[in-house]
Design a protein around this motif. Structure first.
Motif, mmCIF file in Angstrom:
data_model
loop_
_atom_site.group_PDB
_atom_site.id
_atom_site.type_symbol
_atom_site.label_atom_id
_atom_site.label_comp_id
_atom_site.label_asym_id
_atom_site.label_seq_id
_atom_site.Cartn_x
_atom_site.Cartn_y
_atom_site.Cartn_z
ATOM 1 N N SER A 146 1.304 1.882 -10.210
ATOM 2 C CA SER A 146 1.851 1.479 -8.914
ATOM 3 C C SER A 146 3.082 2.289 -8.538
ATOM 4 C CB SER A 146 2.206 -0.008 -8.930
ATOM 5 O OG SER A 146 1.061 -0.791 -9.064
ATOM 6 N N SER A 168 -0.081 -0.304 0.555
ATOM 7 C CA SER A 168 0.550 -1.566 0.147
ATOM 8 C C SER A 168 0.366 -1.749 -1.353
ATOM 9 C CB SER A 168 -0.095 -2.741 0.889
ATOM 10 O OG SER A 168 -1.421 -2.929 0.435
ATOM 11 N N GLN A 169 1.096 -2.695 -1.915
ATOM 12 C CA GLN A 169 0.929 -3.022 -3.335
ATOM 13 C C GLN A 169 -0.495 -3.511 -3.592
ATOM 14 O OE1 GLN A 169 3.157 -2.399 -5.753
ATOM 15 N NE2 GLN A 169 1.686 -3.092 -7.272
ATOM 16 N N GLU A 170 -1.034 -4.254 -2.652
ATOM 17 C CA GLU A 170 -2.407 -4.756 -2.781
ATOM 18 C C GLU A 170 -3.407 -3.597 -2.834
ATOM 19 O OE1 GLU A 170 -5.365 -7.042 0.175
ATOM 20 O OE2 GLU A 170 -3.554 -8.168 -0.315
ATOM 21 N N ASP A 171 -3.224 -2.591 -1.964
ATOM 22 C CA ASP A 171 -4.089 -1.408 -1.976
ATOM 23 C C ASP A 171 -3.992 -0.664 -3.306
ATOM 24 O OD1 ASP A 171 -4.965 -1.780 0.669
ATOM 25 O OD2 ASP A 171 -3.330 -0.543 1.472
ATOM 26 N N THR A 172 -2.778 -0.563 -3.819
ATOM 27 C CA THR A 172 -2.542 0.133 -5.079
ATOM 28 C C THR A 172 -3.227 -0.605 -6.226
ATOM 29 O OG1 THR A 172 -0.421 0.901 -4.232
ATOM 30 C CG2 THR A 172 -0.747 1.038 -6.596
ATOM 31 N N GLU A 173 -3.112 -1.913 -6.254
ATOM 32 C CA GLU A 173 -3.770 -2.698 -7.299
ATOM 33 C C GLU A 173 -5.289 -2.567 -7.212
ATOM 34 O OE1 GLU A 173 -2.267 -6.709 -7.207
ATOM 35 O OE2 GLU A 173 -0.203 -6.001 -7.470
ATOM 36 N N LYS A 174 -5.814 -2.511 -6.007
ATOM 37 C CA LYS A 174 -7.259 -2.331 -5.818
ATOM 38 C C LYS A 174 -7.696 -0.982 -6.395
ATOM 39 C CE LYS A 174 -10.826 -2.145 -2.298
ATOM 40 N NZ LYS A 174 -11.146 -2.162 -0.877
#
Length: 66
Positions: A24, A35-41
């Motif tokens: 991340s 976004s952090q969510e995109d990165t985690e995905k």
């Protein structure tokens, strides 16, 4: 820049793996609009074993998903 050098830049604690936190931090520097969510995905797409680590094998010059 080689894939191995990029991997080493992500692997901040030099343990031979990239954790979600390391991924991340580095990913968001390269792609600040994500976004952090995109990165985690993205991380989950690479971490196919779902163990929270991405490993690099020099021998094969490819990622090994632990």
């Amino acid at each position: 820049m080689s894939l191995e050098k990029i991997f080493k830049r992500f692997d901040k604690n030099n343990d031979g793996t990239i954790s979600l936190d390391e991924f991340s931090n580095a990913f968001l520097k390269f792609f600040p609009g994500f976004s952090q969510e995109d990165t985690e995905k993205r991380f989950k797409e690479i971490d196919i074993n779902c163990n929270g680590q991405i490993k690099y094998l020099k021998k094969e010059k490819a990622y090994l998903y632990n």
